[in-house]
Design a protein around this motif. Structure first.
Motif, mmCIF file in Angstrom:
data_model
loop_
_atom_site.group_PDB
_atom_site.id
_atom_site.type_symbol
_atom_site.label_atom_id
_atom_site.label_comp_id
_atom_site.label_asym_id
_atom_site.label_seq_id
_atom_site.Cartn_x
_atom_site.Cartn_y
_atom_site.Cartn_z
ATOM 1 N N THR A 12 38.527 33.351 34.723
ATOM 2 C CA THR A 12 39.905 34.108 35.271
ATOM 3 C C THR A 12 40.772 33.041 35.491
ATOM 4 O OG1 THR A 12 38.488 35.531 36.611
ATOM 5 C CG2 THR A 12 40.410 35.151 37.354
ATOM 6 N N SER A 66 44.319 33.210 33.416
ATOM 7 C CA SER A 66 45.587 33.285 34.260
ATOM 8 C C SER A 66 46.521 31.929 33.957
ATOM 9 C CB SER A 66 45.251 33.226 35.721
ATOM 10 O OG SER A 66 44.332 34.149 36.096
ATOM 11 N N SER A 88 44.664 39.602 37.319
ATOM 12 C CA SER A 88 45.672 39.121 36.307
ATOM 13 C C SER A 88 46.634 40.339 36.064
ATOM 14 C CB SER A 88 44.919 39.164 34.889
ATOM 15 O OG SER A 88 44.024 37.865 34.999
ATOM 16 N N LEU A 106 49.501 39.429 38.019
ATOM 17 C CA LEU A 106 50.104 38.136 38.180
ATOM 18 C C LEU A 106 51.430 37.838 37.742
ATOM 19 C CD1 LEU A 106 48.132 34.907 36.786
ATOM 20 C CD2 LEU A 106 50.381 35.361 35.995
ATOM 21 N N THR A 163 47.365 29.388 41.163
ATOM 22 C CA THR A 163 45.853 30.043 40.604
ATOM 23 C C THR A 163 44.584 28.813 40.719
ATOM 24 O OG1 THR A 163 47.243 30.861 38.786
ATOM 25 C CG2 THR A 163 44.633 30.496 38.433
ATOM 26 N N THR A 220 42.589 41.036 31.716
ATOM 27 C CA THR A 220 42.256 39.371 32.222
ATOM 28 C C THR A 220 42.178 38.480 31.071
ATOM 29 O OG1 THR A 220 41.343 40.315 34.058
ATOM 30 C CG2 THR A 220 40.789 38.012 33.561
#
Length: 496
Positions: free
Chosen positions: A88, A92, A264, A267, A289, A436
């Protein structure tokens, strides 16, 4: 409503006067009121972005992690959690670099996840991404409605158990509580966009720490009361469940953990609230993040491992509503109330991209429609000057009706499918790989012009393929769980 959602925090001036002021300022990059793209100055920081992420991430999913680790055991459970946290964070960071096309400080902004995909990939992938993103948002809204109703219901049941004793079934329908949550969301859904919900995100983040800490504390007390740590290296044993159930439940646990880290899909929208460089938005977002994933992983490890240590193979699907704990009932009430408050905010954080997409599309489709484009000034306070400068809220009739209809629809669907763990696992599985991993990886490859078949390209593709396999397996496990639940479920009649 202006492009950046001018609302109650702004003074209420006649629209014509605002247009003159905007024209005189020229919407230039040097303006004190406008960013380089002509939109109102963004004011977000690393801390507000972190609050948005934590609000979205430390959701009700944290309470299912004890159950998830119980399926996988002391070895695989924490290892899978760390794996998802790394994936993740890494993807990200790749996605954050796609907020601007070209230079990270001066390139063209991509306001939404779909804008970023369109700028880098185009074609059918944009439509696929849009469908997956917005379908996942609808699913999350349904999942959060289910979770919030179960927490409200748990408060009622905790009080019932305290009065009637633990032997009383205290069966109560979740339907009225879903309706209560839906009514609250209709009200909060009228907050126009991300710029105006920072306070709600911060409040929700505080609530998430509150109930996570209570769950952790109760778990530690239970471990002490047990005189030791429960659980095994391989998780729930064959005998308590069949070999096939062991497989399905383990796969569903992967989905639960994936859902617990899923953010995500919003984001880019969060990144669009960060103030203009220096430093660049991508650098600020990467820091946010790091902070948010580190904090959430710490809480996840503590809550998940403590829940498994306290209850072993019998760990409930939801640590605070599965009634592994009965006392102190008032502390359970506080924790579940905190969950409800948090989910009110999390619902809004997740749904804002969908709200914005539909409203932007409607304005482009019917630009002359009074119903869609006209804002009605609703005074919130009076100004002594008498010049129309009081605080006001800009009411948009289309926003009022469409968002209310969306909340009503998700609430009705939630009443039909109140399966917390299975729904959480399925949402996590379906949204994890494409949103993601796949799209961030593909966009990063295009953005950075990474040569095909280079070492870095091959490594990124292997990461994507591995996550695809996990997604397919997790989705299969969750579907098996939902089908099992449907065998004994009666719509609108299920009680807990």
């Amino acid at each position: 409503m202006g492009e950046n959602g001018v609302v109650a925090s702004k003074l209420c001036y006649p629209a014509a006067a605002m247009e003159v002021v905007a024209a005189e300022l020229g919407h230039t990059a040097g303006s004190k009121l406008y960013d380089d793209d002509g939109r109102l100055k963004r004011t977000g920081t690393m801390w507000t972005a972190s609050a948005h992420i934590i609000t979205a991430v430390i959701g009700s999913g944290v309470l299912s992690l004890g159950w998830a680790i119980a399926q996988l055991g002391w070895v695989a459970g924490p290892a899978v959690m760390l794996l998802f946290s790394f994936v993740t964070y890494y993807t990200s960071a790749l996605l954050a670099d796609c907020y601007r096309s070209g230079d990270e400080s001066t390139g063209k902004r991509n306001y939404t996840y779909m804008d970023a995909v369109n700028a880098n990939l185009s074609g059918i992938k944009v439509q696929v991404c849009g469908f997956l993103q917005y379908a996942n948002i609808v699913g999350v809204a349904i999942g959060y409605t289910i979770a919030a109703s179960i927490s409200m219901l748990a408060i009622k049941r905790a009080n019932c158990f305290h009065v009637e004793g633990h032997g009383d079934p205290c069966n109560i329908s979740s339907t009225p509580y879903m309706i209560i949550f839906g009514v609250a969301e209709i009200f909060f859904s009228q907050i126009p966009d991300f710029d105006q919900i920072s306070w709600l995100s911060i409040l929700a983040a505080v609530m998430s720490f509150t109930y996570s800490t209570i769950g952790l504390g109760l778990g530690v007390v239970q471990v002490v009361a047990n005189g030791g740590v429960k659980g095994s290296l391989t998780g729930i044993s064959i005998g308590m469940v069949t070999p096939m159930d062991k497989v399905w439940r383990s796969l569903q646990a992967f989905g639960d953990i994936a859902f617990a880290y899923s953010y995500s899909l919003i984001l880019i929208e969060i990144q669009d609230t960060i103030r203009a460089p220096p430093p660049s938005e991508s650098r600020v977002m990467r820091r946010a993040t790091v902070v948010s994933v580190a904090v959430t992983t710490l809480f996840y490890m503590l809550c998940g491992c403590t829940g498994y240590a306290a209850f072993g193979d019998a760990a409930p699907g939801n640590l605070l509503t599965g009634f592994g704990f009965y006392e102190p009932f008032w502390l359970l009430d506080v924790a579940n109330a905190a969950i409800v408050v948090h989910l009110v905010g999390a619902y809004q954080v997740y749904c804002q991209p969908l709200f914005a997409f539909v409203e932007k599309w409607a304005q482009q489709r019917w630009p002359k429609s009074w119903y869609i484009t006209k804002d009605i000034d609703v005074p919130l306070s009076l100004s002594g000057g008498g010049g129309g400068g009081g605080r006001c809220y800009k009411l948009n009739l289309f926003r009022l009706t469409w968002r209310s209809a969306f909340v009503v629809a998700t609430t009705v669907v939630s009443m039909l499918l109140p399966f917390f763990n299975d729904v959480v696992g399925f949402l996590g599985a379906v949204g994890f790989w494409p949103l993601t991993v796949y799209f961030p990886v593909e966009m990063y490859i295009v953005q950075k012009r990474i040569p095909r078949w280079s070492t870095r390209w091959v490594c990124l593709q292997l990461l994507s393929l591995a996550c695809l396999a996990i997604t397919v397996a997790s989705a299969a496990g969750s579907i098996a769980g939902i089908l099992s639940d449907l065998k004994v479920y009666k719509p609108f009649a299920t009680t807990y």
